[in-house]
Design a protein around this motif. Structure first.
Motif, mmCIF file in Angstrom:
data_model
loop_
_atom_site.group_PDB
_atom_site.id
_atom_site.type_symbol
_atom_site.label_atom_id
_atom_site.label_comp_id
_atom_site.label_asym_id
_atom_site.label_seq_id
_atom_site.Cartn_x
_atom_site.Cartn_y
_atom_site.Cartn_z
ATOM 1 N N ARG A 55 54.577 -4.498 -3.494
ATOM 2 C CA ARG A 55 53.537 -5.360 -2.926
ATOM 3 C C ARG A 55 53.974 -5.732 -1.519
ATOM 4 O O ARG A 55 54.808 -6.614 -1.321
ATOM 5 N N GLY A 56 53.460 -5.033 -0.561
ATOM 6 C CA GLY A 56 53.901 -5.288 0.799
ATOM 7 C C GLY A 56 53.108 -4.484 1.796
ATOM 8 O O GLY A 56 51.999 -4.011 1.522
ATOM 9 N N GLU B 233 58.311 -6.253 1.927
ATOM 10 C CA GLU B 233 57.780 -6.843 0.706
ATOM 11 C C GLU B 233 57.242 -8.240 1.006
ATOM 12 O O GLU B 233 57.903 -9.040 1.669
ATOM 13 N N TYR B 234 56.040 -8.525 0.511
ATOM 14 C CA TYR B 234 55.395 -9.805 0.822
ATOM 15 C C TYR B 234 56.213 -11.006 0.350
ATOM 16 O O TYR B 234 56.477 -11.943 1.113
ATOM 17 N N ASP B 235 56.604 -11.011 -0.908
ATOM 18 C CA ASP B 235 57.220 -12.199 -1.495
ATOM 19 C C ASP B 235 58.597 -12.508 -0.904
ATOM 20 O O ASP B 235 58.955 -13.674 -0.730
#
Length: 321
Positions: A141-142, A199-201
């Motif tokens: 997720r990125g 990566e988003y998080d």
């Protein structure tokens, strides 16, 4: 086979809304035939295909028919399946002639090597009923690092002084990850800017796609090093600068008269490497690194260690500006 697929989907995905039920594939050799609503079986696991992944380069979207976006029916987890696809082609970089080829089992080896190492994409491999090696990949997720950098809404000078030092430091960490592969006698094989994701998080930089291999007898890891250099040039310039795109980046086109043939990349010949000629606040130590990847260079980096040594020295200088 549609009834078998229908029964599988109704068992595992009772809320499945599509009226189309495809075929069940245990042999993925003819991957061009596998499409939306088909199911791929690997051992006791079943993967519902939703679409082909796309290759997004040079403003074009090309379907990658051997890479399928799926949902594993047993746990409803989204996955990417990379099916066995083979190709071979030559590449020339400066004086080097390089044979490049795809190797699914080489990627499978690296997935096992980097298991749990979040500097890399994660997954595992399994053979289908015909012995084709299929890689089952977790979705990151990125966003691609180059897109991330491009979208920073500031001019280059502000970017270089306020954003680039942190990006540079994290990029050195990404180079350290490639060094880990080399230390284990493995190559990434296809290092380019769309294969390094943020990566988003976590904000972590993560490498993807390891199925290319290459033969360069003069330097077994040389193509990886050239790839790292090409990404660094992009990060320093916040873009790939060419004679045609200078105006797009608010660069005085008159500056083109100072650019010589030796100021361009040895890898992609229309890209300006000597960025200090355009942005005079780039420190000489950093620009010297870039010039190792220019067509005028007679000395190239032979290892990631050499590149990282110079980058760490330059980072220290930039932090003290």
């Amino acid at each position: 086979m549609s009834k078998e697929v229908r029964d599988l989907i109704k068992t595992h995905l009772p809320d499945y809304s599509s009226s189309r039920f495809g075929n069940l594939y245990t042999d993925t050799s003819e991957f061009m035939n596998i499409d939306f609503s088909d199911v791929i079986q690997l051992g006791n696991e079943h993967f519902l295909v939703s679409k082909n992944e796309m290759e997004r380069r040079f403003g074009l979207d090309d379907p990658k028919y051997w890479v399928k976006r799926c949902k594993r029916l047993e746990d409803k987890q989204p996955q990417i399946l990379k099916l066995a696809f083979y190709e071979k082609f030559p590449m020339n970089i400066g004086p080097f002639k390089i044979e490049c080829f795809r190797s699914p089992r080489k990627e499978a080896r690296i997935l096992e090597l980097v298991k749990g190492d979040m500097r890399f994409m994660q997954g595992y491999s399994a053979d289908d009923s015909a012995g084709n090696n299929v890689r089952v990949l977790d979705i990151i997720r990125g966003k691609r690092l180059d897109v991330w950098v491009h979208n920073i809404p500031v001019d280059h000078k502000t970017y270089f002084h306020e954003h680039f030092p942190d990006i540079f430091e994290k990029y050195i960490g990404a180079c350290e990850a490639i060094k880990f592969l080399h230390d284990n006698d493995e190559k990434h094989g296809d290092i380019r800017r769309d294969h390094l994701w943020v990566e988003y998080d976590t904000g972590d930089y993560r490498w993807i796609d390891f199925d290319y291999a290459f033969e360069l007898y003069e330097n077994p890891f040389g193509l990886d090093v050239f790839g790292l250099g090409s990404i660094l040039i992009y990060l320093v310039g916040k873009a790939n600068i060419t004679a045609q795109t200078m105006k797009d980046h608010n660069i005085d086109p008159g500056m083109l008269s100072s650019i010589t043939p030796g100021d361009y990349s040895v890898v992609i010949g229309n890209r300006v490497v000597n960025l200090r000629k355009i942005y005079d606040y780039i420190p000489p130590s950093l620009n010297n690194i870039l010039m190792h990847f220019s067509s005028s260079s007679s000395v190239f980096y032979e290892s990631v260690d050499e590149l990282m040594l110079d980058m760490n020295k330059s980072l220290k200088e930039i932090r003290n500006l």
